[in-house]
Write an enzyme that holds these catalytic residues in place. Structure first.
Site, PDB file in Angstrom:
ATOM      1  N   CYS A   1      -6.713   2.635   8.721  1.00 20.81           N
ATOM      2  CA  CYS A   1      -6.928   2.903   7.555  1.00 20.81           C
ATOM      3  C   CYS A   1      -7.742   1.493   6.882  1.00 20.81           C
ATOM      4  O   CYS A   1      -8.314   0.824   7.669  1.00 20.81           O
ATOM      5  CB  CYS A   1      -5.485   2.860   6.612  1.00 20.81           C
ATOM      6  SG  CYS A   1      -5.793   3.448   4.964  1.00 20.81           S
TER       7      CYS A   1
ATOM      8  N   ASP B   1       1.411  -0.695   1.612  1.00 20.10           N
ATOM      9  CA  ASP B   1       1.278  -0.324   0.190  1.00 20.10           C
ATOM     10  C   ASP B   1       2.488  -1.065  -0.527  1.00 20.10           C
ATOM     11  O   ASP B   1       2.370  -1.641  -1.413  1.00 20.10           O
ATOM     12  CB  ASP B   1       1.377   1.064   0.289  1.00 20.10           C
ATOM     13  CG  ASP B   1      -0.233   1.725  -0.062  1.00 20.10           C
ATOM     14  OD1 ASP B   1      -0.798   1.791   1.190  1.00 20.10           O
ATOM     15  OD2 ASP B   1      -0.688   1.826  -0.721  1.00 20.10           O
TER      16      ASP B   1
END
Ligand SMILES: Nc1ncnc2c1ncn2[C@@H]1O[C@H](COP(=O)(O)O)[C@@H](O)[C@H]1O
Ligand SMILES: Nc1ncnc2c1ncn2[C@@H]1O[C@H](COP(=O)(O)O)[C@@H](O)[C@H]1O
Lengths: 322, 322
Positions: free
Chosen positions: A133, A202
């Site tokens: 990512c 996150d």
């Protein structure tokens, strides 16, 4: 009791996503509290405290899912509340409010830089690193190591469905770093030649689980299998205080059309359901260290970060609640 | 000594890929040997044997990488050689040649059906099954279980870069089976709700390693981590005899433009290299059983399949070599 205009404006911009990105949202929320404190006309301590609480609640309710926003509010409001409860004067409480907000913004701006510094020390010359990512903190670590003259190479997974691996690959390549770009399924095939895994996060839970882009847990798992270190780069405002009270983090389900285009899916048999969870959960035992701006910690020390920032679970209540 | 026209034609079609697919290639090669034997004008055993060897070599050299083609040739030629060496008459050797070829073709055609039958017995009512890529044998197992009235659901991974998961999802859905379709990175997230993993194979090695579509090893790994059974559906002609002599299977590297379109890649920094290995290797310890048409075996029994089909390593030589 008045909430100042600038606070209302910032709240609106967070709500309609004019202000976006975990870091920016958090800093804007802190700034709003700072402005509220600076422009307050409150006559006494109680009135000031009530204004601050209203402002915090307003901001809190704009985007209930992102952990960075409430964390910014908590950072400031926890300190203000302590001062207020301790019987400080109006000026002292105001000072605490503006000062904590500035402190939060400063810390947040410096966090990625600090993480790069700390993380780069754990990268060795010749390392082949795998990442997944796009994470500014993780990219920061790799760029810093490269700038320090370490000859690294990075394997970047494309990261379906939204291909954030492309952003990472280009940022690293533009810094001069050689990149190998592969599909997500190739992670185990390339783990044998990998020396370190560096990924972002996150959300970090109280027991050190890392919630990050879907696919992260598979890479961490095969890294563990290969005794390859997994390093998670995460600012402390990614740590989730409610998990200390047992709360589970909601795994966002995104639009299936990110996986299969709408027109294509319309032609598929109706008993095929396309699912698109945005995140998965990596258990702490697959993570060697979390690189925060406060230091490089084992995932099990997530609790220490939370205690430091927000106090113990049993004492814990939103600082703007009564 | 003559090689008959049909053999030359079949060899040509395999070479130029008019005939393709592991099963079809294998059956066509066996058929070619059958025709060679039937139409032979050989005057004696030696002449016949030499013709057969020439035909086999010709076919062998058309596509050197696919294991199903040499395996078809070995099946027939191994038996012919034994008969020839045993001093049988011309007619007996001819009979062995045509008969083994027919046997191979028959076995091959029935293999997927048998695998479906055996595999379906290991599927239980209510099972949630995960699969990857497209495998006729694996799909066969799931469809058979469904036809038997077992209420199953299948999680299908899209399988980048070529999305063969779409073929699988549609075939299952069209049979009436409910399908959940996800990106490859979601495999660990969905493993918790998965009861069984059923996947195909491209090649099985002598020590039971499974070479299959990239991404397979990650799914097998997380299945093992979750104590979820991994079942590999594979016809016996996918077993690779040269691995018994130590040979490594070549992992095909395919066009990078399957991962990133050519026009897009042209705009990327030059220090990004896109890699596209088609397969990965799953170690035998992550595979519970291999479902073959001969039976449901532990991966460690791959050696028994190879011994049965091709004899022991030390005795082993291509049957058309001298
Ligand atoms: N939704 C969630 N929110 C917070 N923590 C979670 C959540 N899901 C799993 N965890 C934690 O993440 C880890 C999952 O480990 P595993 O069962 O190996 O995937 C455990 O430590 C759980 O406590
Ligand atoms: N290219 C290859 N050809 C044949 N066998 C292989 C190949 N690569 C790996 N293996 C086998 O596959 C397994 C790989 O296990 P691991 O090291 O856990 O990935 C081992 O059993 C190896 O012997």
């Amino acid at each position: 009791m008045t909430i100042v205009k600038e606070v209302l404006e910032i709240a609106e911009k967070i709500k309609n996503m004019e202000i976006r990105g975990a870091g920016k949202i958090a800093r804007s929320a802190a700034l709003a509290l700072q402005i509220q404190a600076e422009k307050s006309n409150a006559k006494n301590e109680d009135e000031f405290w009530n204004e601050m609480k209203e402002a915090a609640k307003l901001l809190y309710n704009t985007r209930p899912t992102a952990v960075s926003l409430p964390n910014a509010l908590r950072y400031v409001m926890y300190r203000v509340k302590l001062t207020y409860n301790g019987g400080a004067s109006l000026d002292e409480i105001k000072f605490m409010a503006t000062n904590s907000a500035k402190e939060f913004i400063h810390n947040s701006e410096n966090a990625v830089k600090k993480i790069a510094e700390f993380g780069a020390k754990r990268v060795e010359d010749g390392d082949i690193i795998m990442t997944h990512c796009h994470s500014s903190a993780a990219v920061g670590v790799m760029k810093k190591a490269w700038e320090e003259g370490k000859d690294i190479k990075v394997i970047v997974t494309e990261t379906r469905p939204r291909y954030q691996g492309k952003i990472t690959a280009k940022q690293l390549a533009e810094a001069g770093i050689p990149v190998i770009y592969v599909v997500d399924g190739a992670a185990r095939h390339y783990m044998k030649m990998t020396d370190k895994v560096i990924m972002g996060a996150d959300t970090i839970t109280a027991n050190g689980a890392v919630i990050n882009k879907i696919g992260t847990a598979l890479i961490a798992l095969t890294a563990k299998e290969h005794r390859v270190w997994v390093m998670t780069a995460a600012e402390t405002y990614k740590f989730h205080p409610e998990t200390l009270l047992g709360q589970l983090v909601e795994i966002e389900e995104r639009d299936p059309y990110e996986v299969v285009p709408k027109e294509e899916l319309a032609t598929w048999p109706k008993n095929i359901v396309v699912k698109n969870p945005a995140f998965d959960v990596t258990p702490p035992e697959y993570v060697d260290v979390i690189i925060t701006e406060k230091g490089v910690i084992p995932p099990y020390a997530a609790i220490d970060i939370l205690k430091d920032e927000f106090g113990w679970a049993l004492k814990y209540r939103e600082p703007w609640e009564d």
